[in-house]
Design a protein around this motif. Structure first.
Motif, PDB file in Angstrom:
ATOM      1  N   ILE A   1       0.828  -1.204   0.000  1.00 36.37           N
ATOM      2  CA  ILE A   1       0.000   0.000   0.000  1.00 36.37           C
ATOM      3  C   ILE A   1       0.866   1.259   0.000  1.00 36.37           C
ATOM      4  O   ILE A   1       0.460   2.314  -0.471  1.00 36.37           O
ATOM      5  CB  ILE A   1      -0.961  -0.037   1.205  1.00 36.37           C
ATOM      6  CG1 ILE A   1      -2.073  -1.037   0.887  1.00 36.37           C
ATOM      7  CG2 ILE A   1      -1.553   1.318   1.510  1.00 36.37           C
ATOM      8  CD1 ILE A   1      -3.007  -1.261   2.005  1.00 36.37           C
TER       9      ILE A   1
ATOM     10  N   LEU B   1       1.431   4.500  -6.000  1.00 36.10           N
ATOM     11  CA  LEU B   1       0.556   4.201  -7.131  1.00 36.10           C
ATOM     12  C   LEU B   1      -0.835   4.720  -6.801  1.00 36.10           C
ATOM     13  O   LEU B   1      -1.161   4.975  -5.645  1.00 36.10           O
ATOM     14  CB  LEU B   1       0.496   2.683  -7.357  1.00 36.10           C
ATOM     15  CG  LEU B   1       1.774   2.012  -7.856  1.00 36.10           C
ATOM     16  CD1 LEU B   1       1.629   0.505  -7.785  1.00 36.10           C
ATOM     17  CD2 LEU B   1       2.074   2.440  -9.281  1.00 36.10           C
ATOM     18  N   ARG B   2      -1.652   4.828  -7.855  1.00 38.17           N
ATOM     19  CA  ARG B   2      -3.007   5.321  -7.659  1.00 38.17           C
ATOM     20  C   ARG B   2      -3.896   4.314  -6.938  1.00 38.17           C
ATOM     21  O   ARG B   2      -3.679   3.114  -7.031  1.00 38.17           O
ATOM     22  CB  ARG B   2      -3.647   5.566  -9.022  1.00 38.17           C
ATOM     23  CG  ARG B   2      -3.649   6.992  -9.463  1.00 38.17           C
ATOM     24  CD  ARG B   2      -3.935   6.951 -10.938  1.00 38.17           C
ATOM     25  NE  ARG B   2      -3.284   8.052 -11.617  1.00 38.17           N
ATOM     26  CZ  ARG B   2      -3.962   9.094 -12.076  1.00 38.17           C
ATOM     27  NH1 ARG B   2      -5.262   9.144 -11.930  1.00 38.17           N
ATOM     28  NH2 ARG B   2      -3.329  10.055 -12.686  1.00 38.17           N
ATOM     29  N   GLY B   3      -4.910   4.814  -6.258  1.00 37.13           N
ATOM     30  CA  GLY B   3      -5.966   3.957  -5.721  1.00 37.13           C
ATOM     31  C   GLY B   3      -5.588   3.213  -4.458  1.00 37.13           C
ATOM     32  O   GLY B   3      -6.276   2.276  -4.057  1.00 37.13           O
ATOM     33  N   MET B   4      -4.505   3.611  -3.810  1.00 40.48           N
ATOM     34  CA  MET B   4      -4.068   2.888  -2.617  1.00 40.48           C
ATOM     35  C   MET B   4      -5.042   3.079  -1.453  1.00 40.48           C
ATOM     36  O   MET B   4      -5.153   2.246  -0.579  1.00 40.48           O
ATOM     37  CB  MET B   4      -2.666   3.342  -2.210  1.00 40.48           C
ATOM     38  CG  MET B   4      -1.604   2.801  -3.122  1.00 40.48           C
ATOM     39  SD  MET B   4      -1.647   1.005  -3.145  1.00 40.48           S
ATOM     40  CE  MET B   4      -1.118   0.656  -4.792  1.00 40.48           C
ATOM     41  N   ARG B   5      -5.760   4.224  -1.476  1.00 39.01           N
ATOM     42  CA  ARG B   5      -6.741   4.486  -0.426  1.00 39.01           C
ATOM     43  C   ARG B   5      -7.810   3.401  -0.395  1.00 39.01           C
ATOM     44  O   ARG B   5      -8.230   2.960   0.664  1.00 39.01           O
ATOM     45  CB  ARG B   5      -7.392   5.843  -0.675  1.00 39.01           C
ATOM     46  CG  ARG B   5      -7.171   6.846   0.429  1.00 39.01           C
ATOM     47  CD  ARG B   5      -7.916   8.105   0.074  1.00 39.01           C
ATOM     48  NE  ARG B   5      -9.310   7.960   0.424  1.00 39.01           N
ATOM     49  CZ  ARG B   5      -9.900   8.668   1.384  1.00 39.01           C
ATOM     50  NH1 ARG B   5      -9.222   9.551   2.060  1.00 39.01           N
ATOM     51  NH2 ARG B   5     -11.169   8.499   1.654  1.00 39.01           N
ATOM     52  N   PHE B   6      -8.236   2.994  -1.599  1.00 43.94           N
ATOM     53  CA  PHE B   6      -9.264   1.965  -1.676  1.00 43.94           C
ATOM     54  C   PHE B   6      -8.776   0.677  -1.022  1.00 43.94           C
ATOM     55  O   PHE B   6      -9.475   0.063  -0.215  1.00 43.94           O
ATOM     56  CB  PHE B   6      -9.641   1.700  -3.139  1.00 43.94           C
ATOM     57  CG  PHE B   6     -10.441   0.442  -3.309  1.00 43.94           C
ATOM     58  CD1 PHE B   6     -11.798   0.426  -3.011  1.00 43.94           C
ATOM     59  CD2 PHE B   6      -9.841  -0.732  -3.729  1.00 43.94           C
ATOM     60  CE1 PHE B   6     -12.533  -0.736  -3.133  1.00 43.94           C
ATOM     61  CE2 PHE B   6     -10.575  -1.904  -3.849  1.00 43.94           C
ATOM     62  CZ  PHE B   6     -11.922  -1.892  -3.556  1.00 43.94           C
ATOM     63  N   PHE B   7      -7.550   0.272  -1.368  1.00 45.56           N
ATOM     64  CA  PHE B   7      -7.035  -0.993  -0.842  1.00 45.56           C
ATOM     65  C   PHE B   7      -6.838  -0.903   0.670  1.00 45.56           C
ATOM     66  O   PHE B   7      -7.085  -1.856   1.401  1.00 45.56           O
ATOM     67  CB  PHE B   7      -5.726  -1.362  -1.533  1.00 45.56           C
ATOM     68  CG  PHE B   7      -5.906  -1.722  -2.972  1.00 45.56           C
ATOM     69  CD1 PHE B   7      -6.703  -2.797  -3.322  1.00 45.56           C
ATOM     70  CD2 PHE B   7      -5.289  -0.994  -3.979  1.00 45.56           C
ATOM     71  CE1 PHE B   7      -6.891  -3.141  -4.643  1.00 45.56           C
ATOM     72  CE2 PHE B   7      -5.472  -1.328  -5.301  1.00 45.56           C
ATOM     73  CZ  PHE B   7      -6.272  -2.399  -5.645  1.00 45.56           C
ATOM     74  N   ARG B   8      -6.376   0.275   1.124  1.00 48.81           N
ATOM     75  CA  ARG B   8      -6.190   0.455   2.562  1.00 48.81           C
ATOM     76  C   ARG B   8      -7.520   0.271   3.281  1.00 48.81           C
ATOM     77  O   ARG B   8      -7.615  -0.433   4.288  1.00 48.81           O
ATOM     78  CB  ARG B   8      -5.635   1.862   2.824  1.00 48.81           C
ATOM     79  CG  ARG B   8      -5.100   2.056   4.224  1.00 48.81           C
ATOM     80  CD  ARG B   8      -4.754   3.499   4.464  1.00 48.81           C
ATOM     81  NE  ARG B   8      -5.928   4.348   4.319  1.00 48.81           N
ATOM     82  CZ  ARG B   8      -5.886   5.662   4.214  1.00 48.81           C
ATOM     83  NH1 ARG B   8      -4.726   6.291   4.195  1.00 48.81           N
ATOM     84  NH2 ARG B   8      -6.995   6.356   4.093  1.00 48.81           N
TER      85      ARG B   8
END
Lengths: 301, 310
Positions: free
Chosen positions: B110, B114-121
């Motif tokens: 995470i 890279l983009r979109g790491m907030r979603f994975f977090r």
């Protein structure tokens, strides 16, 4: 000699562009691997909730098909209402009990932990460091050590099967970690704020209430969220202290539902989903507040 | 801030009116936690220590029996104290390192720019927000040997299905695997640790031609050993609190394969009213945690700051 250096530079140039291309490809590969791993992990972590929801909206028969249907053939949204109003369960009452306990604990924790944190952070007095250390050290103590004497104590004063054992202790300090967190936050606030208020003749209690609390909203929210989460989800405390069904919390009620109506899995999942919603809502709302809090503290500094 | 207050203090006479006012007001402010510590921590601790040397069932007054509870724990197998200790230790031995490794791996992923790491977090943290009871029921449903989704999937893929929680051999490993679901907070702690590693270290190493693996092994890992240490200790303490999944899903079974220490303590105290024995069990647990923490602290000199010093 000159041709030699020339060819070397040429080779170096071509290898440099080769490396650049290689690095670009590497970076893309790297991104693919990272996204791939995270996607798989996220799927594994989220899938159970999706399955909970999918089971919750199936009919009683379809819920136990094997092999199971992924997408429900018929939508039974009424499951939520039926589960919540199940005749021999008292989910509305249990929800109210849980809300009541959570609210009383929340107010107690916020008031008492911020009072103590102010004392530790802003007043110098003999014995302060001892009590602060004692507070922090108490985190290391497993709750089981004090469990039995407390149970006996609450039994003797007639508090068993009341909410008091779950709510009253929260008013006595509100948790060592919360005090620690708020103290850290208070330590960062500039002393000029206090000095100005002193000159205006404000008391420490007024300074705490009018200046420190409003300025510490992000920290207080952090404490509030974790406290609410802990109380709402607590199972052990209610299990020990609440014996009458009319005093149950949602967590205990769900367990009762399971042991008596274990076969009605669609209702179980519906209740589990309903109980989870407040936490999910708080989490998503709070995430925004967290970001806000970080921005706020950043501006302050 | 302490500088500020010492300045104020230096300006006034020692033990003057201000001194006493601060002392009184200071204690008034911390009164809740002082009372809380006395009433709900230190007081009960002493009582619990006393009770551990007695036979006590709440309704009758405690009878002093010396060290018998402590001796019984080790010599009477029917109390299953050692059995439950073994279950807890095995669980800790696998679950703590696994959780740690998985949380660190997730944090490293995470932490990539890279983009979109907030979603994975969010996705990886979410399970820890959900009420334990709800989580446990979903697990139970997924792992149901006859109707569960997991066995259905395995069957669909032509793989052998499992009995999961209903077989002594697989029950504890299943719970260990399920504990990975709770990596959320650990992952966030690691993420903060990773973001605290100075960028200059990586840049210097990159100039020296280090690859990603070397960067992780020789810079990241040594730099976050304090975080690892913290997570290790809290994880260890947490294992001894393990209760809800064992209580609801397996009730300690089958054949006591998941009879966790805390579950045993709960049953001794509140099912059988062996309050003295349960107090002794609590103190044994406390002693074990203290010794393990001490060992970890002692060992920390060897590994926590080692690489940094070099």
């Amino acid at each position: 000699m000159s041709t030699l250096t020339g060819s070397v530079t040429q080779a170096a140039q071509s290898s440099a562009s080769h490396y650049r291309r290689l690095r670009q490809r590497n970076r893309r590969l790297h991104a693919v691997i990272v996204y791939g791993l995270l996607a798989v992990a996220s799927f594994v972590f989220i899938m159970p909730f999706v399955w909970m929801l999918l089971t919750a909206i199936k009919s009683a028969q379809e819920a136990v098909y094997f092999p199971p249907t992924i997408i429900p053939r018929e939508l039974h949204l009424s499951n939520f209402v039926e589960a919540w109003t199940h005749e021999r369960m008292q989910f509305p009452l249990w929800t109210w009990n849980t809300v009541y306990i959570s609210a009383v604990v929340l107010v107690g924790v916020l008031l008492s932990s911020s009072l103590c944190a102010y004392g530790f952070a802003r007043i110098r007095f003999p014995g302060r460091d001892f009590w602060f250390l004692a507070t922090i050290a108490s985190v290391m103590l497993p709750p089981q050590v004090t469990l039995i004497p407390l149970y006996v104590f609450f039994f003797k004063i007639g508090w068993l099967n009341t909410f008091h054992p779950l709510t009253i202790p929260a008013w006595f300090g509100g948790g060592a970690l919360n005090i620690f967190l708020l103290r850290q936050f208070f330590l960062q606030l500039p002393a000029e704020l206090e000095d100005a208020a002193y000159i205006d003749g404000a008391s420490r209690l007024q300074i705490w209430w009018r200046i420190f609390l409003p300025l510490s909203l992000p920290a207080l929210l952090t404490v509030a969220i974790f406290t609410f989460q802990g109380t709402w989800n607590d199972f052990f405390g209610p299990l020990i202290y609440l014996t009458g069904r009319d005093k149950y919390t949602l967590a205990l009620g769900m367990n009762l539902f399971n042991s008596q109506y274990g076969a009605e899995i669609h209702y179980m999942m519906a209740i589990a989903f309903l109980m989870t919603i407040p936490m999910i809502v708080v989490f998503f709302v709070a995430q925004r507040y967290f970001v806000g809090g970080i921005v706020l503290t950043g501006v302050n500094r | 801030m302490s500088v500020q207050s010492t300045q104020i203090k230096a300006a006034r006479p020692r033990h003057g009116r201000q001194y006493w006012r601060d002392a009184v007001q200071g204690y008034l402010f911390i009164m809740p936690v002082v009372l809380g510590l006395v009433l709900f921590v230190f007081g009960p601790m002493l009582v619990s220590l006393y009770l551990s040397f007695t036979e006590y069932s709440v309704l009758q007054s405690p009878i002093f029996i010396g060290f018998r509870n402590y001796v019984d724990m080790f010599t009477r197998p029917q109390l299953r104290v050692l059995q439950s200790l073994r279950v807890t230790v095995v669980f800790a031995l696998f679950s703590v390192p696994l959780t740690l490794a998985a949380a660190l791996a997730a944090a490293v992923l995470i932490n990539q720019k890279l983009r979109g790491m907030r979603f994975f977090r969010t996705a990886l943290y979410l399970p820890t927000v959900v009420p334990m009871v709800a989580t446990v029921f979903v697990w139970g449903w997924l792992l149901n040997p006859q109707k569960g989704l997991i066995n259905a999937t395995l069957q669909f893929l032509g793989l052998p299905t499992g009995s999961w929680l209903s077989e002594p051999g697989t029950a504890l490993p299943t719970l260990i695997a399920l504990s990975l679901w709770g990596i959320g907070p650990t992952m966030i702690i690691f993420l903060a640790g990773l973001q605290g590693v100075p960028e200059s270290l990586y840049e210097a190493a990159k100039i020296d031609g280090a690859n990603n693996w070397r960067l992780f092994w020789n810079i990241t890992l040594p730099q976050i050993t304090p975080t690892i240490f913290f997570v290790l200790i809290t994880g260890l303490i947490g294992t001894f609190q393990y209760f809800v999944p064992a209580f609801i899903l397996t009730q300690g079974g089958p054949l006591y394969a998941t009879y966790f220490y805390n579950l045993n303590l709960y049953e001794k105290a509140f099912r059988w009213q062996f309050m003295g024995l349960a107090s002794a069990m609590a103190w044994l647990m406390f002693a074990i945690i203290l010794v393990l923490t001490l060992i970890l602290f002692r060992s920390s000199d060897a590994w926590v700051f080692y690489e940094v010093k070099k």
